[in-house]
Each structure stands twice: as structure tokens, then as C-alpha cells.
Design an enzyme around this catalytic site. Structure first.
Site, PDB file in Angstrom:
ATOM      1  CG  HIS A   1      -8.895  -3.058  -2.365  1.00 38.27           C
ATOM      2  ND1 HIS A   1      -9.783  -2.533  -2.900  1.00 38.27           N
ATOM      3  CD2 HIS A   1      -8.474  -2.393  -1.141  1.00 38.27           C
ATOM      4  CE1 HIS A   1      -9.975  -1.215  -2.224  1.00 38.27           C
ATOM      5  NE2 HIS A   1      -9.496  -1.207  -1.159  1.00 38.27           N
TER       6      HIS A   1
ATOM      7  N   GLY B   1     -15.939   2.474   4.190  1.00 42.31           N
ATOM      8  CA  GLY B   1     -14.869   3.071   3.956  1.00 42.31           C
ATOM      9  C   GLY B   1     -13.657   2.828   2.742  1.00 42.31           C
ATOM     10  CD  GLN B   2     -14.710  -0.727  -2.356  1.00 42.33           C
ATOM     11  OE1 GLN B   2     -16.005  -1.180  -2.082  1.00 42.33           O
ATOM     12  NE2 GLN B   2     -14.060  -1.361  -3.340  1.00 42.33           N
ATOM     13  CB  SER B   3     -10.889   5.279  -1.212  1.00 35.73           C
ATOM     14  OG  SER B   3      -9.621   4.432  -0.933  1.00 35.73           O
TER      15      SER B   3
ATOM     16  CG  ASN C   1     -11.651  -0.676   4.100  1.00 35.17           C
ATOM     17  OD1 ASN C   1     -12.066  -1.056   5.579  1.00 35.17           O
ATOM     18  ND2 ASN C   1     -10.704  -0.013   3.972  1.00 35.17           N
TER      19      ASN C   1
ATOM     20  CG  ASP D   1      -2.294   1.067   1.109  1.00 38.15           C
ATOM     21  OD1 ASP D   1      -3.220   0.217   1.211  1.00 38.15           O
ATOM     22  OD2 ASP D   1      -1.677   2.172   1.096  1.00 38.15           O
ATOM     23  CB  ILE D   2       0.710   4.389  -2.130  1.00 33.24           C
ATOM     24  CG1 ILE D   2       1.824   5.385  -2.764  1.00 33.24           C
ATOM     25  CG2 ILE D   2      -0.488   5.191  -1.816  1.00 33.24           C
ATOM     26  CD1 ILE D   2       1.543   6.040  -4.000  1.00 33.24           C
TER      27      ILE D   2
ATOM     28  CG  HIS E   1      -6.693  -3.017   3.290  1.00 33.13           C
ATOM     29  ND1 HIS E   1      -6.063  -2.116   3.037  1.00 33.13           N
ATOM     30  CD2 HIS E   1      -7.951  -2.717   2.648  1.00 33.13           C
ATOM     31  CE1 HIS E   1      -6.836  -0.791   2.346  1.00 33.13           C
ATOM     32  NE2 HIS E   1      -7.998  -1.378   2.100  1.00 33.13           N
TER      33      HIS E   1
HETATM   34  P1  5GP Z   1      -9.542   1.444   0.418  1.00 36.52           P
HETATM   35  O1  5GP Z   1      -9.777   2.779   1.034  1.00 36.52           O
HETATM   36  O2  5GP Z   1     -10.589   1.377  -0.894  1.00 36.52           O
HETATM   37  O3  5GP Z   1     -10.086   0.107   1.223  1.00 36.52           O
HETATM   38  O4  5GP Z   1      -8.055   0.878   0.196  1.00 36.52           O
HETATM   39  C1  5GP Z   1      -7.624   1.446  -1.123  1.00 36.52           C
HETATM   40  C2  5GP Z   1      -6.276   1.547  -0.841  1.00 36.52           C
HETATM   41  O5  5GP Z   1      -5.403   1.862  -1.917  1.00 36.52           O
HETATM   42  C3  5GP Z   1      -5.623   2.656   0.327  1.00 36.52           C
HETATM   43  O6  5GP Z   1      -5.025   2.039   1.406  1.00 36.52           O
HETATM   44  C4  5GP Z   1      -4.667   3.346  -0.345  1.00 36.52           C
HETATM   45  O7  5GP Z   1      -3.563   4.058   0.383  1.00 36.52           O
HETATM   46  C5  5GP Z   1      -3.974   2.408  -1.642  1.00 36.52           C
HETATM   47  N1  5GP Z   1      -3.677   3.396  -2.750  1.00 36.52           N
HETATM   48  C6  5GP Z   1      -4.441   4.116  -3.468  1.00 36.52           C
HETATM   49  N2  5GP Z   1      -3.725   4.614  -4.483  1.00 36.52           N
HETATM   50  C7  5GP Z   1      -2.655   3.732  -4.444  1.00 36.52           C
HETATM   51  C8  5GP Z   1      -1.319   3.644  -5.514  1.00 36.52           C
HETATM   52  O8  5GP Z   1      -1.381   4.078  -6.426  1.00 36.52           O
HETATM   53  N3  5GP Z   1      -0.515   2.575  -5.158  1.00 36.52           N
HETATM   54  C9  5GP Z   1      -0.530   2.019  -4.239  1.00 36.52           C
HETATM   55  N4  5GP Z   1       0.369   0.948  -3.958  1.00 36.52           N
HETATM   56  N5  5GP Z   1      -1.531   1.762  -3.130  1.00 36.52           N
HETATM   57  C10 5GP Z   1      -2.584   2.858  -3.365  1.00 36.52           C
END
Ligand code: 5GP
Length: 113
Positions: A99, A92-94, A86, A29-30, A101
């Protein structure tokens, strides 16, 4: 709809990949929320755990087995880890590409925020 994760799958943007096969990809994760924070995604563009279908049974099983293997490879299994999907707004999905985690390397708390 295409997301940033499609670009990672297609190697159009870089990611620190820790595992890849025909069906899935795992990368760091970034914005890590734990000493070890890996995202495990299917290559198939499934939106979320809210949209999975019967035909996704095989890929979902595959992802669960790989999550366990990756956690073990990363040295997380013995002390423990958290596996999170998420889902949609309240979850809290973005990024709307399914995916999981894989978080480890510190004590997690409950309930989550
Ligand atoms: P969500 O919030 O949808 O559960 O998780 C999305 C995740 O993707 C977040 O933890 C965010 O840091 C990660 N993320 C978003 N854009 C990128 C990217 O370009 N590269 C990587 N490695 N992780 C990303």
C-alpha cells in the site's frame, strides 16, 4: 496470506473508498496521520515493495499514475503531499499487502521518525 485489505477489496468490511478500478483501490486510512490520508493498494495481493517482481511492472506504474491523479483530485498537488510505502519491520509496515500512503493537507517534516 490474506490481510484486512483483502476484506476491504472484497467489500466484506466497509471503507471510505475514493477511487477504484480493475487493478487498484484507494480508501481513507482508519487512523489518519494528516488531514488527508489515503491508502492506495493493488487488488493483486503483493506483500510489499520488498517482494515486487518484474511481472509487477505494469501495476506499479499504474499505482504511481493513480497516486498522482488521486492527490490532484483531493486538492493536494499544488501545496504538495507525501507518498510513502512502509516496507517490512524497519520500514514500519503493519499490513502485509502493498500500500502507498498518500498524505497531505499539512506541512510534513524530514527526517521521518
Ligand atoms: P502500514 O503501517 O502497514 O504502513 O499501514 C497500514 C495502515 O492501514 C495504517 O495506517 C492503518 O491505520 C491502516 N489500517 C489498518 N486497518 C485498517 C482498516 O481496517 N481500515 C482502514 N481504512 N485502514 C486500516
Amino acid at each position: 496470506m490474506a490481510t484486512i485489505f483483502d476484506k476491504i477489496i472484497n467489500k466484506e468490511i466497509p471503507a471510505e473508498i475514493v477511487f477504484e478500478d480493475d487493478l487498484c483501490l484507494a480508501f481513507r486510512d482508519i487512523a489518519p496521520q494528516a488531514p488527508c490520508h489515503i491508502l492506495l493498494i493493488p487488488k493483486k495481493p503483493i506483500e510489499s515493495m520488498a517482494t515486487v517482481e518484474n511481472s509487477d511492472k505494469e501495476i506499479l506504474g499504474h499505482l504511481m499514475l493513480k497516486a498522482s491523479e488521486i492527490a490532484k483530485d483531493q486538492g493536494l498537488s499544488e501545496e504538495g503531499f507525501r507518498l510513502v510505502a512502509n516496507t517490512n519491520q524497519y520500514g514500519g509496515q503493519s499490513v502485509y499487502h502493498l500500500h502507498f500512503h498518500i498524505l497531505g493537507g499539512r506541512q510534513m517534516t524530514w527526517p521521518p521518525g
